[in-house]
Design a protein around this motif. Structure first.
Motif, PDB file in Angstrom:
ATOM      1  N   UNK A 221       0.822  -1.207   0.000  1.00 37.22           N
ATOM      2  CA  UNK A 221       0.000   0.000   0.000  1.00 37.22           C
ATOM      3  C   UNK A 221       0.854   1.254   0.000  1.00 37.22           C
ATOM      4  N   UNK A 222       1.874   1.279   0.833  1.00 38.47           N
ATOM      5  CA  UNK A 222       2.680   2.482   0.986  1.00 38.47           C
ATOM      6  C   UNK A 222       3.661   2.700  -0.160  1.00 38.47           C
ATOM      7  N   UNK A 223       4.120   1.613  -0.791  1.00 39.22           N
ATOM      8  CA  UNK A 223       5.094   1.773  -1.876  1.00 39.22           C
ATOM      9  C   UNK A 223       4.446   1.910  -3.241  1.00 39.22           C
ATOM     10  N   UNK A 224       3.316   1.251  -3.457  1.00 40.31           N
ATOM     11  CA  UNK A 224       2.719   1.199  -4.795  1.00 40.31           C
ATOM     12  C   UNK A 224       1.360   1.885  -4.889  1.00 40.31           C
ATOM     13  N   UNK A 225       0.671   2.067  -3.759  1.00 39.24           N
ATOM     14  CA  UNK A 225      -0.642   2.697  -3.717  1.00 39.24           C
ATOM     15  C   UNK A 225      -1.614   2.093  -4.745  1.00 39.24           C
ATOM     16  N   UNK A 226      -1.771   0.782  -4.744  1.00 37.97           N
ATOM     17  CA  UNK A 226      -2.671   0.145  -5.709  1.00 37.97           C
ATOM     18  C   UNK A 226      -4.137   0.402  -5.358  1.00 37.97           C
ATOM     19  N   UNK A 227      -4.995   0.159  -6.329  1.00 38.96           N
ATOM     20  CA  UNK A 227      -6.431   0.287  -6.097  1.00 38.96           C
ATOM     21  C   UNK A 227      -6.998  -0.932  -5.363  1.00 38.96           C
ATOM     22  N   UNK A 228      -6.270  -2.051  -5.463  1.00 43.23           N
ATOM     23  CA  UNK A 228      -6.750  -3.275  -4.813  1.00 43.23           C
ATOM     24  C   UNK A 228      -5.572  -4.205  -4.565  1.00 43.23           C
ATOM     25  N   UNK A 229      -5.652  -4.982  -3.489  1.00 41.84           N
ATOM     26  CA  UNK A 229      -4.680  -6.039  -3.218  1.00 41.84           C
ATOM     27  C   UNK A 229      -5.455  -7.347  -3.124  1.00 41.84           C
ATOM     28  N   UNK A 230      -4.997  -8.328  -3.886  1.00 40.43           N
ATOM     29  CA  UNK A 230      -5.697  -9.609  -3.977  1.00 40.43           C
ATOM     30  C   UNK A 230      -4.799 -10.702  -3.415  1.00 40.43           C
ATOM     31  N   UNK A 231      -5.392 -11.576  -2.613  1.00 37.75           N
ATOM     32  CA  UNK A 231      -4.649 -12.672  -1.992  1.00 37.75           C
ATOM     33  C   UNK A 231      -5.184 -14.008  -2.500  1.00 37.75           C
ATOM     34  N   UNK A 232      -4.337 -14.731  -3.241  1.00 44.19           N
ATOM     35  CA  UNK A 232      -4.649 -16.081  -3.657  1.00 44.19           C
ATOM     36  C   UNK A 232      -3.809 -17.085  -2.888  1.00 44.19           C
ATOM     37  N   UNK A 233      -3.927 -18.346  -3.268  1.00 44.21           N
ATOM     38  CA  UNK A 233      -3.145 -19.393  -2.619  1.00 44.21           C
ATOM     39  C   UNK A 233      -3.927 -20.101  -1.536  1.00 44.21           C
ATOM     40  N   UNK A 234      -3.455 -21.288  -1.190  1.00 42.33           N
ATOM     41  CA  UNK A 234      -4.195 -22.147  -0.268  1.00 42.33           C
ATOM     42  C   UNK A 234      -4.389 -21.578   1.113  1.00 42.33           C
ATOM     43  N   UNK A 235      -3.401 -20.837   1.627  1.00 42.89           N
ATOM     44  CA  UNK A 235      -3.530 -20.276   2.973  1.00 42.89           C
ATOM     45  C   UNK A 235      -4.686 -19.283   3.037  1.00 42.89           C
ATOM     46  N   UNK A 236      -4.823 -18.446   2.007  1.00 43.59           N
ATOM     47  CA  UNK A 236      -5.848 -17.415   2.019  1.00 43.59           C
ATOM     48  C   UNK A 236      -7.200 -17.915   1.528  1.00 43.59           C
TER      49      UNK A 236
END
Length: 293
Positions: A221-236
């Motif tokens: 968030x602080x370095x790239x300021x994206x509009x969205x962060x998406x979490x894939x993978x088995x843990x999430x």
């Protein structure tokens, strides 16, 4: 003749190969375990040879690190991966020797990020994390992947240690307690001696893990300021984890910068089973075909 596009999602555990049409719809797919390079890639070649004459390009999204610099002598190689037998292996060279087609080569998380962008065209920027056996992240701005000399390796960023986790050395063979070393799936068993699926949801190990994943989201968030962060993978894929990560994220960010509502800002993938990587690969293969025409 209708054109077909190929996708290889080369994961550390399994390969997913698929063929899609110009609308980026999956027509046929095959999944098999990631074994030795020659054996695994030969299965991919055999799958795609069924579509000779119609298949016009393939995109490969691979576990890393990989060499994506087209001017490099080792372009198309898997490089310093800890996965046995795959280190310094020429993946694209093997495929091109038998499939004389244009190919696009990137990381599996970049493929997923591109797929999510295709599925939500109003988004201009996003970051995609995979939290599974390993941790990787891809970032996209417009139609461009964020990276300079190579692809991003945000899965190995360093994180502040949880006060109840200071005695755990971490499980990354390169860095010990980097993000992957303390938050990927294998770190659960390394800490507790119990596989993640058998750990009670009441265990504080889940909050420890969420603390590290939330730090990754704050850093992005602080370095790239994206509009969205998406979490894939088995843990999430476990609903309780996203709720824990959102809570930790809110506490860590502490309202320093504005972000959208967290139920919209921190999300799981748009489609199940990481199929966003396949959609992304179809689009990347289509783009590569048009460049090579």
């Amino acid at each position: 003749m209708s054109k077909l596009f190929g996708s290889i999602e080369a994961g550390g555990t399994k390969f997913v190969c698929a063929v899609g049409n110009e609308s980026l719809m999956i027509l046929e797919s095959a999944t098999f375990p990631t074994d030795k390079p020659e054996e695994t890639l030969q299965k991919a070649v055999d799958f795609f040879k069924q579509f000779e004459g119609s298949l016009v390009a393939i995109a490969v999204g691979s576990f890393g690190p990989i060499d994506v610099d087209i001017n490099s002598d080792t372009y198309g190689f898997v490089t310093t991966t800890p996965k046995p037998n795959w280190g310094n292996f020429d993946m694209i060279g093997f495929l091109k020797a038998q499939l004389n087609l244009p190919m696009f080569f990137t990381t599996d998380v970049n493929s997923s990020a591109f797929g999510e962008k295709i599925l939500a065209p109003s988004l201009n920027s996003l970051v995609y994390f995979t939290i599974g056996t390993g941790i990787g992240a891809g970032a996209i701005q417009g139609d461009t992947f964020i990276g300079g000399t190579s692809h991003a390796e945000m899965g190995h960023m360093f994180v502040k240690r949880h006060p109840e986790d200071l005695d755990f050395a971490g499980s990354c063979p390169f860095h010990g307690d980097c993000l992957e070393g303390v938050a990927a799936g294998p770190s659960l068993e390394a800490r507790t001696g119990v596989r993640g699926e058998h750990i009670s949801l009441e265990s504080n190990v889940w909050d420890i893990q969420a603390y590290y994943i939330a730090q990754a989201a704050v850093s992005a968030t602080l370095t790239l300021r994206p509009e969205k962060i998406i979490f894939g993978g088995g843990v999430m894929a476990q609903e309780h984890m996203m709720n824990r990560v959102r809570k930790q994220f809110s506490e860590l960010l502490n309202d320093y910068v504005p972000v959208p509502d967290l139920t919209q800002y921190l999300q799981i993938p748009s489609i199940e089973n990481n199929a966003s990587a396949t959609v992304g690969n179809f689009a990347l293969a289509k783009r590569q075909y048009e460049i090579n025409r």
